[in-house]
Structure formats: structure tokens, C-alpha cells
Motif scaffolding. Structure first.
Motif, PDB file in Angstrom:
ATOM      1  N   ILE A  21      52.134  33.726  27.091  1.00 31.85           N
ATOM      2  CA  ILE A  21      52.281  33.945  28.536  1.00 31.85           C
ATOM      3  C   ILE A  21      53.133  32.821  29.114  1.00 31.85           C
ATOM      4  O   ILE A  21      52.841  31.634  28.910  1.00 31.85           O
ATOM      5  N   VAL A  22      54.207  33.211  29.786  1.00 31.30           N
ATOM      6  CA  VAL A  22      55.099  32.232  30.422  1.00 31.30           C
ATOM      7  C   VAL A  22      54.606  32.051  31.852  1.00 31.30           C
ATOM      8  O   VAL A  22      54.683  32.982  32.661  1.00 31.30           O
ATOM      9  N   THR A  23      54.071  30.886  32.140  1.00 31.65           N
ATOM     10  CA  THR A  23      53.461  30.666  33.456  1.00 31.65           C
ATOM     11  C   THR A  23      54.282  29.655  34.273  1.00 31.65           C
ATOM     12  O   THR A  23      55.181  29.011  33.753  1.00 31.65           O
ATOM     13  N   GLY A  24      53.904  29.541  35.523  1.00 34.57           N
ATOM     14  CA  GLY A  24      54.555  28.563  36.393  1.00 34.57           C
ATOM     15  C   GLY A  24      53.493  27.804  37.164  1.00 34.57           C
ATOM     16  O   GLY A  24      52.333  27.736  36.741  1.00 34.57           O
ATOM     17  N   ARG A  25      53.866  27.314  38.334  1.00 35.24           N
ATOM     18  CA  ARG A  25      52.893  26.585  39.167  1.00 35.24           C
ATOM     19  C   ARG A  25      51.790  27.530  39.645  1.00 35.24           C
ATOM     20  O   ARG A  25      52.024  28.718  39.831  1.00 35.24           O
ATOM     21  N   ASP A  26      50.624  27.017  39.879  1.00 34.91           N
ATOM     22  CA  ASP A  26      49.500  27.785  40.448  1.00 34.91           C
ATOM     23  C   ASP A  26      49.118  29.011  39.616  1.00 34.91           C
ATOM     24  O   ASP A  26      48.736  30.028  40.154  1.00 34.91           O
ATOM     25  N   LYS A  27      49.282  28.941  38.321  1.00 35.16           N
ATOM     26  CA  LYS A  27      48.986  30.112  37.511  1.00 35.16           C
ATOM     27  C   LYS A  27      47.771  29.878  36.612  1.00 35.16           C
ATOM     28  O   LYS A  27      47.548  30.606  35.659  1.00 35.16           O
ATOM     29  N   GLY A  28      46.983  28.838  36.913  1.00 33.40           N
ATOM     30  CA  GLY A  28      45.832  28.481  36.076  1.00 33.40           C
ATOM     31  C   GLY A  28      44.803  29.589  35.941  1.00 33.40           C
ATOM     32  O   GLY A  28      44.096  29.666  34.931  1.00 33.40           O
ATOM     33  N   ALA A  29      44.731  30.482  36.945  1.00 37.07           N
ATOM     34  CA  ALA A  29      43.737  31.559  36.892  1.00 37.07           C
ATOM     35  C   ALA A  29      43.924  32.430  35.655  1.00 37.07           C
ATOM     36  O   ALA A  29      42.949  32.948  35.097  1.00 37.07           O
ATOM     37  N   MET A  30      45.172  32.567  35.210  1.00 38.15           N
ATOM     38  CA  MET A  30      45.407  33.404  34.016  1.00 38.15           C
ATOM     39  C   MET A  30      44.824  32.747  32.777  1.00 38.15           C
ATOM     40  O   MET A  30      44.221  33.398  31.937  1.00 38.15           O
ATOM     41  N   GLU A  31      45.018  31.423  32.676  1.00 43.88           N
ATOM     42  CA  GLU A  31      44.487  30.704  31.502  1.00 43.88           C
ATOM     43  C   GLU A  31      42.965  30.803  31.497  1.00 43.88           C
ATOM     44  O   GLU A  31      42.348  31.047  30.463  1.00 43.88           O
ATOM     45  N   ASP A  32      42.350  30.633  32.673  1.00 43.68           N
ATOM     46  CA  ASP A  32      40.887  30.736  32.748  1.00 43.68           C
ATOM     47  C   ASP A  32      40.429  32.144  32.369  1.00 43.68           C
ATOM     48  O   ASP A  32      39.415  32.307  31.703  1.00 43.68           O
ATOM     49  N   HIS A  33      41.182  33.142  32.795  1.00 32.46           N
ATOM     50  CA  HIS A  33      40.754  34.521  32.558  1.00 32.46           C
ATOM     51  C   HIS A  33      40.659  34.840  31.063  1.00 32.46           C
ATOM     52  O   HIS A  33      39.732  35.524  30.628  1.00 32.46           O
ATOM     53  N   PHE A  34      41.624  34.357  30.283  1.00 31.00           N
ATOM     54  CA  PHE A  34      41.632  34.697  28.850  1.00 31.00           C
ATOM     55  C   PHE A  34      40.865  33.676  28.002  1.00 31.00           C
ATOM     56  O   PHE A  34      40.817  33.800  26.786  1.00 31.00           O
ATOM     57  N   ASP A  35      40.279  32.679  28.655  1.00 28.74           N
ATOM     58  CA  ASP A  35      39.492  31.666  27.948  1.00 28.74           C
ATOM     59  C   ASP A  35      38.021  32.086  27.971  1.00 28.74           C
ATOM     60  O   ASP A  35      37.628  32.960  28.740  1.00 28.74           O
ATOM     61  N   SER A  36      37.185  31.444  27.135  1.00 28.50           N
ATOM     62  CA  SER A  36      35.755  31.750  27.226  1.00 28.50           C
ATOM     63  C   SER A  36      35.197  31.071  28.482  1.00 28.50           C
ATOM     64  O   SER A  36      35.772  30.096  28.980  1.00 28.50           O
ATOM     65  N   SER A  37      34.102  31.600  29.013  1.00 25.94           N
ATOM     66  CA  SER A  37      33.537  31.026  30.247  1.00 25.94           C
ATOM     67  C   SER A  37      32.048  30.760  30.011  1.00 25.94           C
ATOM     68  O   SER A  37      31.200  31.598  30.361  1.00 25.94           O
ATOM     69  N   PRO A  38      31.723  29.604  29.373  1.00 27.84           N
ATOM     70  CA  PRO A  38      30.354  29.334  28.924  1.00 27.84           C
ATOM     71  C   PRO A  38      29.307  29.436  30.036  1.00 27.84           C
ATOM     72  O   PRO A  38      28.235  30.009  29.808  1.00 27.84           O
ATOM     73  N   GLU A  39      29.640  28.955  31.247  1.00 33.22           N
ATOM     74  CA  GLU A  39      28.604  28.985  32.308  1.00 33.22           C
ATOM     75  C   GLU A  39      28.287  30.417  32.726  1.00 33.22           C
ATOM     76  O   GLU A  39      27.124  30.799  32.857  1.00 33.22           O
ATOM     77  N   LEU A  40      29.340  31.206  32.933  1.00 32.00           N
ATOM     78  CA  LEU A  40      29.137  32.604  33.316  1.00 32.00           C
ATOM     79  C   LEU A  40      28.384  33.345  32.209  1.00 32.00           C
ATOM     80  O   LEU A  40      27.441  34.101  32.471  1.00 32.00           O
ATOM     81  N   GLU A  41      28.792  33.100  30.959  1.00 31.54           N
ATOM     82  CA  GLU A  41      28.145  33.787  29.835  1.00 31.54           C
ATOM     83  C   GLU A  41      26.663  33.420  29.757  1.00 31.54           C
ATOM     84  O   GLU A  41      25.803  34.278  29.549  1.00 31.54           O
ATOM     85  N   ALA A  42      26.356  32.121  29.966  1.00 25.57           N
ATOM     86  CA  ALA A  42      24.953  31.687  29.916  1.00 25.57           C
ATOM     87  C   ALA A  42      24.158  32.341  31.044  1.00 25.57           C
ATOM     88  O   ALA A  42      23.024  32.802  30.838  1.00 25.57           O
ATOM     89  N   ALA A  43      24.757  32.428  32.231  1.00 28.64           N
ATOM     90  CA  ALA A  43      24.049  33.019  33.373  1.00 28.64           C
ATOM     91  C   ALA A  43      23.775  34.505  33.125  1.00 28.64           C
ATOM     92  O   ALA A  43      22.694  35.008  33.406  1.00 28.64           O
ATOM     93  N   LEU A  44      24.765  35.222  32.558  1.00 30.59           N
ATOM     94  CA  LEU A  44      24.576  36.653  32.291  1.00 30.59           C
ATOM     95  C   LEU A  44      23.527  36.854  31.187  1.00 30.59           C
ATOM     96  O   LEU A  44      22.700  37.765  31.268  1.00 30.59           O
ATOM     97  N   ALA A  45      23.575  35.964  30.169  1.00 35.22           N
ATOM     98  CA  ALA A  45      22.593  36.077  29.073  1.00 35.22           C
ATOM     99  C   ALA A  45      21.183  35.845  29.610  1.00 35.22           C
ATOM    100  O   ALA A  45      20.248  36.574  29.266  1.00 35.22           O
ATOM    101  N   ALA A  46      21.043  34.839  30.492  1.00 31.11           N
ATOM    102  CA  ALA A  46      19.712  34.519  31.036  1.00 31.11           C
ATOM    103  C   ALA A  46      19.149  35.690  31.838  1.00 31.11           C
ATOM    104  O   ALA A  46      17.945  35.889  31.898  1.00 31.11           O
ATOM    105  N   LYS A  47      20.047  36.482  32.440  1.00 32.10           N
ATOM    106  CA  LYS A  47      19.582  37.617  33.245  1.00 32.10           C
ATOM    107  C   LYS A  47      19.572  38.922  32.446  1.00 32.10           C
ATOM    108  O   LYS A  47      19.443  40.011  33.029  1.00 32.10           O
ATOM    109  N   ASN A  48      19.780  38.817  31.132  1.00 33.59           N
ATOM    110  CA  ASN A  48      19.784  39.994  30.254  1.00 33.59           C
ATOM    111  C   ASN A  48      20.828  41.037  30.639  1.00 33.59           C
ATOM    112  O   ASN A  48      20.595  42.238  30.492  1.00 33.59           O
TER     113      ASN A  48
END
Ligand code: UTP
Length: 292
Positions: free
Chosen positions: A57-84
Motif C-alpha cells: 500500500i502506497v500511503t501518504g500523510r494522515d493515512k495511519g488508519a489504513m495501517e491500523d485496519h490491516f494490523d491485529s487489534s489486541p485490545e478490541l479482540e480481548a474485549a470481544l472475546a470477553a463478551k463472547n
């Protein structure tokens, strides 16, 4: 000599997205959602379905949301797991497991050709795919998969093409081409013009945002000069490539949406929502009662 298997897909995503302001002031256009999925994820899923294993992915300024989107998200995953919430957890995890994703920067939006050039070192000396994330193609067989088959047949660069009637053709790169007798979906390209006047368009065959390119394209991009807009145009580089190699247009089967444009985005949203099993029926009912 046959080219190796296509493995890499480049997503230019460093543009300013001015047609979608003010939404794109701080949100990358590629992260706007059709129903509940960002535009770029549709493209990445298409590339993976076509056999690509490395997403660039060729990114520019202010494009960090894309990197976060395709990365793992441990906090969100833990919260979803805790709520089954297993099905949501599966959705979230599957995004980060789609493919190996790497990022490169385009310091300034100096054009599509320049954006592709930023991927040169990561792509190396092999053919590769380019997908423009704001062109969404809804197809039974993913558009890029259809093109990959045509690439293995021709061993040449392939440009997805759509017939555009009337003056709207002036918004596109347009092919000067003839259909191939043995495969009417393939067009032998003789030349191309970027955004011609309606009267001067060489055909109705517009280039849309899917390409398979041979690695010589990088030397071609390096050899061209910026156009009137000051940008390095990919079409100029492909025109230069034609001096050395065959290039084909390809009439894919499917429906394209220009989701980088507000009206195109709205139309795509409605069509994609209507197709959903969960949302389609109530949405259709609601639409029927609109005073249009
Ligand atoms: P567009 O022309 O549709 O995107 O380029 P844009 O320039 O962001 O949009 P507008 O016209 O101002 O609204 C097609 C794709 O190429 C990328 C864009 O991010 C978009 O995904 N692109 C374009 C780059 O990565 N770099 C550039 O210099 C230009």
C-alpha cells in the motif's frame, strides 16, 4: 520465457481525495466504508482472491488508519472475546490475516505513475498488479482474477477497460485498440490518450483502476516527464512501454462503481446494501416508501 506467478498487488492510496472533501480532510478516502467495509478492503480481498499474497500500500500523510485496519487489534479482540462475541471476533481477526501487507510512502501526491514507482524496490523484477481502491468492481469472478487468467495467456501487461458512452469518456485514459479475434474480451492496444476531449477520444474503451504490469514499467515511469498537471501519469508510462512490449486492454465481466466520487459512492452503497442478506430486505422495504 514465461513470467513467474503474480504474487504482488500495489494499492496507490496517497492521493488527496479532493472530490470527497470535507470527509477526506482527516480520513483517507480509501477508508470510507461501503456499508461496513472500507473501500481498500474490498480491493485487498479481490487481490487475495486473484492469488496475490503480498499487498503493497502506497500511503501518504494522515493515512495511519489504513495501517491500523490491516494490523491485529489486541485490545478490541480481548474485549470481544470477553463478551463472547465470537462472530465479530472472527471478522476482526480475518482482516489482519488477509495477506502480508507492507507500506511505502509517497511524500507528495505527484501522480499515479509516481505512486506506482514508490513500490519499485518492493516489487522487484516481477510482474505485479495495481488496484485503485476507489474503483470497486462487483463481479461473479473477481475482476483481477479474470485479468490474471488473461495475463497468463498473453504474458503481457493487461489494463482493465470499460465502454463509456458519451462525453463522460473525457474523465478517463482511453485506449486506441482493436479487439483480438481469438478472445473478444482482449483488445490489442496501439496507443492511449489521457482524458481526451470527447471528439478526440480514440475509442469508447476507458481504462479503469485495475492493471497487471510487467516490471519494465518502472524504467518507463522513470523515463517520462510530468504532464501539464505536474504529475507523472501512469498512462504516459504505459504508452512508453508499448514501444517495447505488447499491451492488452481487457473487457472484464462485472459492474464497476466509482466510489471516489460522491454520487458513485452513494449508488454503490445502495447496491451493496440491497445485496446483503441481513440488511437487504428491510432496506428494500424502506426504500419503497421513500417519496421519490
Ligand atoms: P484519484 O485521482 O482517484 O485520487 O487517484 P485522488 O487524487 O486522491 O482523488 P481526487 O481526484 O482528488 O478526489 C486514484 C488512486 O490513486 C491514488 C489515490 O489515493 C487513489 O486511490 N493516488 C493518486 C496516489 O496514491 N498518488 C497520487 O499522486 C495520485
Amino acid at each position: 520465457m514465461a513470467y513467474p506467478k503474480l504474487r504482488k498487488a500495489v494499492f496507490p492510496a496517497a492521493g488527496l481525495g479532493t472530490r470527497f472533501l470535507p470527509a477526506t480532510k482527516s480520513i483517507p478516502k480509501e477508508m470510507l466504508c461501503l456499508v461496513d467495509k472500507p473501500l481498500i478492503q474490498y480491493g485487498v480481498e479481490e487481490a487475495v482472491a486473484a492469488g496475490c499474497t503480498e499487498i503493497i500500500i502506497v500511503t501518504g500523510r494522515d493515512k495511519g488508519a489504513m495501517e491500523d485496519h490491516f494490523d491485529s487489534s489486541p485490545e478490541l479482540e480481548a474485549a470481544l472475546a470477553a463478551k463472547n462475541k465470537q462472530s465479530l471476533l472472527d471478522v476482526v481477526r480475518s482482516v489482519s490475516k488477509l495477506a502480508k501487507t507492507v507500506y511505502t510512502r509517497q511524500a507528495e501526491p505527484l501522480g499515479l505513475g509516481h505512486a506506482v514507482l514508490m513500490a519499485k524496490d518492493i516489487v522487484g523484477d516481477e510482474p505485479f498488479c495495481v488496484l485503485l481502491p476507489d474503483d470497486i468492481v462487483d463481479a461473479r469472478v473477481p475482476c483481477l482474477k479474470q485479468m490474471v487468467e488473461a495475463f497468463y495467456e498473453t504474458q503481457s501487461s493487461i489494463l482493465a477497460s470499460e465502454v463509456i458512452e458519451g462525453p463522460a469518456i473525457s474523465a478517463y485514459g482511453v485506449l486506441d485498440c482493436t479487439p483480438m479475434p481469438q478472445n473478444p474480451r482482449l483488445l490489442a492496444v496501439k496507443g492511449m490518450v489521457e482524458k481526451p476531449k470527447f471528439e478526440e477520444a480514440p475509442s469508447q474503451n476507458a481504462i479503469i483502476g485495475r492493471y497487471i504490469l510487467t516490471p519494465r514499467i518502472f524504467a518507463m515511469i522513470e523515463s517520462i516527464k510530468p504532464g501539464a498537471s505536474g504529475e507523472l501519469q501512469l498512462t504516459d508510462a504505459i504508452k512508453a512501454l508499448l514501444q517495447h512490449e505488447k499491451v492488452y486492454g481487457f473487457h472484464y465481466e462485472g459492474k464497476r462503481h466509482d466510489a471516489g466520487d460522491k454520487l458513485g459512492f452513494l449508488k454503490a452503497t445502495v447496491e451493496f446494501a440491497l445485496k446483503r442478506d441481513d440488511l437487504g430486505p428491510p432496506f428494500r422495504e424502506w426504500l419503497k416508501n421513500l417519496p421519490v
